[in-house]
Design an enzyme around this catalytic site. Structure first.
Site, PDB file in Angstrom:
ATOM      1  N   GLU A  55       2.451   4.895  -3.896  1.00 31.44           N
ATOM      2  CA  GLU A  55       2.435   5.780  -5.221  1.00 31.44           C
ATOM      3  C   GLU A  55       3.830   6.497  -5.366  1.00 31.44           C
ATOM      4  O   GLU A  55       4.021   6.770  -6.491  1.00 31.44           O
ATOM      5  CB  GLU A  55       1.375   7.045  -5.184  1.00 31.44           C
ATOM      6  CG  GLU A  55       0.013   6.273  -5.006  1.00 31.44           C
ATOM      7  CD  GLU A  55      -0.308   5.427  -3.792  1.00 31.44           C
ATOM      8  OE1 GLU A  55      -0.007   5.912  -2.838  1.00 31.44           O
ATOM      9  OE2 GLU A  55      -1.146   4.276  -4.067  1.00 31.44           O
ATOM     10  N   ASP A  84      -8.813   3.753  -2.142  1.00 35.77           N
ATOM     11  CA  ASP A  84      -9.935   4.152  -1.089  1.00 35.77           C
ATOM     12  C   ASP A  84     -11.077   4.774  -1.443  1.00 35.77           C
ATOM     13  O   ASP A  84     -11.296   6.000  -1.518  1.00 35.77           O
ATOM     14  CB  ASP A  84      -9.259   5.238   0.089  1.00 35.77           C
ATOM     15  CG  ASP A  84      -8.148   4.555   0.629  1.00 35.77           C
ATOM     16  OD1 ASP A  84      -7.956   3.427   0.702  1.00 35.77           O
ATOM     17  OD2 ASP A  84      -7.326   5.090   1.202  1.00 35.77           O
ATOM     18  N   ASP A  95       0.727  -1.194   0.159  1.00 32.92           N
ATOM     19  CA  ASP A  95       0.049   0.102  -0.079  1.00 32.92           C
ATOM     20  C   ASP A  95       0.897   1.227  -0.003  1.00 32.92           C
ATOM     21  O   ASP A  95       1.910   1.096   0.301  1.00 32.92           O
ATOM     22  CB  ASP A  95      -0.830   0.079   1.365  1.00 32.92           C
ATOM     23  CG  ASP A  95      -2.057   0.965   1.371  1.00 32.92           C
ATOM     24  OD1 ASP A  95      -2.346   1.496   0.183  1.00 32.92           O
ATOM     25  OD2 ASP A  95      -2.319   1.633   2.478  1.00 32.92           O
TER      26      ASP A  95
HETATM   27  C1  GLC Z   1      -4.650   3.201   2.745  1.00 35.30           C
HETATM   28  C2  GLC Z   1      -5.331   2.073   2.060  1.00 35.30           C
HETATM   29  C3  GLC Z   1      -6.118   1.381   2.986  1.00 35.30           C
HETATM   30  C4  GLC Z   1      -5.637   1.050   4.475  1.00 35.30           C
HETATM   31  C5  GLC Z   1      -5.072   2.238   4.921  1.00 35.30           C
HETATM   32  C6  GLC Z   1      -4.257   1.939   6.358  1.00 35.30           C
HETATM   33  O1  GLC Z   1      -5.537   4.364   3.042  1.00 35.30           O
HETATM   34  O2  GLC Z   1      -5.546   2.354   0.870  1.00 35.30           O
HETATM   35  O3  GLC Z   1      -6.660   0.186   2.247  1.00 35.30           O
HETATM   36  O4  GLC Z   1      -6.410   0.332   5.085  1.00 35.30           O
HETATM   37  O5  GLC Z   1      -4.042   3.006   4.278  1.00 35.30           O
HETATM   38  O6  GLC Z   1      -3.303   1.366   6.035  1.00 35.30           O
END
Ligand code: GLC
Length: 794
Positions: free
Chosen positions: A410, A481, A407
């Protein structure tokens, strides 16, 4: 910019062209794939997406025809003229794709405020959709009725005509709306469909880039980038399927995932401490709601330090995962790229000592902030760093973790964006963030994939938020998200369909919505879509209300159970679709236009899709709606999955859709392999195969090829699989013969029993022993000899 063409020469499959002011190359990769390249920035080509270019042995002819260079293959005629203008024709001489001849004339944006600024900037906001000057650009002629698809997960409708997008991987926490021009992923692959002909353009440039599908001017569409080379592939159809197949022959195909990865997945930010995770697991089994995967979000870590776990809240981490495994759960943990700046923390110290982090132009490690506070970012564009990070996955694997969730890659950064001049190794061709930003997530996912590949015998399960073209070889993706909004349920369908057309055969979104509070009705409708998206994961943010299947009321729970169970009965069908996708590049979730390109009524359908080629899903995506109009494509009859009624294609029908019913139609003449419900993959031996036979039109045949293996390893690539072929052939008026045969035996005993059910027409099924079932009823027959023939009377 290029000037007049001065000379050309052919070397192997490359034609080198010299213009007055620049040079260019054209590679004939296949009769229907041509690569255009001009070194506007640098000479070397180090594609991040096309890692193993297919060896070309295509016959083609090059000639000088009145000042044009003409390249002819068995499928295309490519004419190259002054200024590297390119016109492409089919074998009948019809223009397929022509460069725009005029000067670009973007529309004028009127409406400034009294200060002379636009109202948006006068209010202090950034203006959307403003391009930086493009150093590289290509303008193509736009014929009025062209439809555009692809471009990854962009918001907005399926057909991108009239839209403008930017490729710059972006984590924007605001609710994603149609005017977002960027999201987490950059897949610079565009498909155009004009009349009967489709083609694709893959613009392999990792800088910030732009695609404008006739927003600026209806006479042309364009793509371009802030920097880099002119580097694009033209992929001819004429079918959309061939375009997708051609694109994935270049950038790679989604490898067959482990079978459990097609089951239901439950996530939340966060299931912590471990007692909470165990409680969720127990509840699934108690409620008899199937579930295969549980996720651990950032709170399992020790102070958000990657490759650690919180020893207090997750004491005996390994034991916890083992306990869950014994109960059929696979645990997937999150790993972000930001490494906490923390003296004494091994990952930080090692990375620092070895120079593994990206730096500022003076070579000082670059620091920004993410969840752990000040953090450094591994330079995944360096093979050594990828190998180091790949080995780090051992920490997860040794603890029993089944897959990794990448995650914030980017990369997201809390103290403003990374400056353009942050330095990257780029496998020996040092460059900056401006070039590497869009491939940061791609390289991170690749490294995770390689780590799991090296340290485990299982097929890697990696899920990433950011990526580039070609990441499908390494990782599945989710659309980031989203929010618990009806609009986001609606939007997820064209997003996932375009991702599928962009090479991501296996993808999903946060079912129920990540941000904001879900409602029982929204979750009920969302699982009705989710069960057909191959990655079926419910996820929600911290402080939102719970949205597990049982979190609302009995009715919502029952609806969740019904559609999760439906997913489990369809596991063999979904798995077959992914196995096919590994060979063809075709996705599981398909826009109607992919299968019914000749039907002009389907080009813009946003709220229906096909799952594989046999199931049409027309979900309800509007609060309070209890009936909907369903368009059934021309060229097939369609059987209502719930009532067995048959409808002719090429019409709109009105379908009742009470809250617990998602309209589903089976294409006449298809055979669906299914399984009895199980609570998780591996709970029961796969010894019973259900075949739903949807009889073909009189005189026609229907068939299906079904594949099984251990569901986990790569043994199938060495023959470790079973293949079954089922075929229905007409046998005089009102009768057909169904033959099921095991045609490859490479894994275990295989099926011992078949359950045959006729869908659509009520049919009597006569077994070889002469036993008849009442019309419509399933008949069980032993499959000891690996061949069965049945007579179907209808
Ligand atoms: C980001 C991710 C989400 C995750 C969060 C905390 O917002 O896109 O899926 O739960 O981070 O890690």
């Amino acid at each position: 910019m290029f000037g007049n063409l001065q000379k050309f020469e052919q070397t192997g499959h490359t034609v080198r062209l010299t213009f007055e002011q620049n040079r260019a190359e054209v590679d004939v990769i296949a009769p229907d794939i041509v690569h255009f390249f001009a070194p506007q920035k640098d000479e070397h080509r180090l594609s991040k997406a096309v890692e193993n270019p297919p060896a070309s042995n295509t016959d083609f002819h090059v000639e000088d025809a009145d000042g044009l260079v003409v390249i002819t293959t068995s499928k295309l005629r490519v004419e190259i003229s002054r200024d590297f203008h390119i016109d492409i024709f089919d074998t009948q001489g019809r223009a397929v794709c022509r460069d725009y001849q005029g000067e670009p004339e973007p529309f004028i944006r009127y409406g400034g405020s009294a200060t002379g600024k636009s109202f948006v900037s006068a209010e202090g906001h950034e203006e959307a959709g403003k391009n930086a000057p493009m150093k590289v650009s290509v303008y193509k002629q736009l014929d009025g009725d062209t439809h555009f698809y692809g471009l990854g997960e962009k918001t907005g409708p399926l057909n991108k005509k009239g839209y403008h997008y930017r490729m710059w991987n972006t984590d924007n926490p605001l609710p994603h709306t149609e005017n977002f021009d960027t999201l987490y992923k950059s897949i610079p692959f565009l498909i155009a469909l004009h009349g009967e002909t489709a083609y694709g353009i893959f613009f392999d440039n990792t800088y910030e880039s732009y695609f404008d599908m006739g927003r600026d001017n209806s006479a042309y569409y364009y793509f371009g980038a802030k920097d880099g080379n002119l580097d694009y592939y033209f992929i001819y159809g004429p079918s959309l399927k061939s375009v997708v197949s051609g694109y994935t022959s270049l950038t790679g195909r989604t490898p067959l995932p482990q079978l459990w990865a097609l089951g239901y997945q439950q996530c939340r930010w966060s299931y912590a401490p471990k007692e909470r995770l165990l409680e969720v697991a127990e509840r699934f089994r108690k409620e008899h709601i199937p579930c295969d995967v549980l996720y651990l979000d950032i709170d399992y870590m020790d102070g958000y330090r990657v490759f650690t776990y919180d020893r207090e809240r997750f004491s005996d981490f390994k034991g916890m995962i083992r306990k869950l495994k014994d109960d059929g759960f696979k645990v997937v943990t999150i790993i972000d790229p930001g490494v906490k700046k923390d003296a004494g923390y091994a990952v930080y110290e090692e990375g620092l000592k070895n120079g593994y982090f990206i730096t500022d132009p003076d070579g000082i490690p670059y620091v920004n902030a993410v969840w752990p506070g000040d953090a450094l970012f591994p330079d995944f564009s360096n093979a050594k760093v990828r190998a180091w990070w790949a080995d780090k996955q051992q920490f997860l694997i040794e603890n029993g973790v089944a897959g990794v969730w990448n995650d914030m890659n980017e990369p997201a950064s809390f103290h403003g964006p990374l400056p353009d001049d942050v330095q990257f190794h780029n496998d020996g061709y040092r460059t900056d963030h401006a070039e590497m930003h869009n491939v940061y997530g791609h390289y991170m996912a690749r490294s995770a994939f390689e780590g799991f590949r090296k340290h485990s015998d299982k097929r890697p399960f990696v899920i990433t938020r950011a990526c580039y073209a070609g990441t499908q070889k390494y990782s599945t993706i989710w659309t980031g998200d989203n929010q618990s909004l009806w609009e986001h349920l609606r939007m997820s369908i064209p997003q996932l369909l375009n991702l599928g057309l962009s090479g991501f055969a296996y993808a999903g979104c946060d079912v129920g919505g990540f941000g904001f509070d879900c409602t029982p009705e929204l979750l009920s409708r969302w699982v009705q879509v989710g069960c057909f998206t191959p990655l079926f994961r419910n996820h929600s943010s911290y402080e939102t209300r719970s949205q597990e299947p049982w979190a609302f009321d009995e009715q919502t729970k029952a609806i969740n159970q019904k559609y999760i169970e439906l997913c489990y009965t369809l596991l063999p069908y979904l798995y077959d679709a992914l196995r096919e996708g590994e060979q063809t590049g075709l996705p599981v979730m398909r826009p109607l236009v992919l299968e019914f390109q000749d039907d002009p009524a389907v080009t813009d359908i946003n709220d229906e899709f096909l799952c594989g080629s046999a199931l049409l899903v027309a979900p309800v995506v509007q609060q309070g709606q209890r009936a909907r109009s369903v368009y059934l494509p021309k060229g097939a009859n369609w059987i209502d999955f719930w009532t067995n009624e048959t409808f002719a294609g090429g019409q709109n029908i009105l379908r009742d859709a009470p809250l617990d019913l998602c309209p589903i139609y089976v294409k006449e003449g298809s055979i669906l392999p299914r399984w009895p419900v199980r609570q998780y993959v591996g709970e029961q031996a796969a010894d019973t195969l259900i075949l739903d036979v949807c009889l073909p039109a009189p005189g026609e045949e229907a068939s299906c090829t079904h594949f099984t293996d251990d569901g986990e390893t790569f043994a199938y690539r060495e023959g470790g699989y079973n293949r079954y072929e089922a075929i229905v052939r007409p046998d005089g008026p009102g009768a057909a013969v169904l033959r099921v045969k095991k045609t490859h035996a490479g894994y275990g005993n295989g099926y011992r029993t078949l359950h045959i059910r006729c869908v659509g027409k009520p049919a009597a099924i006569l077994t070889s022993a002469g036993k008849a079932a009442s019309p419509g009823e399933a008949v069980a027959c032993p499959f000891e000899t690996d061949t069965v023939e049945l007579l179907l009377r209808y």
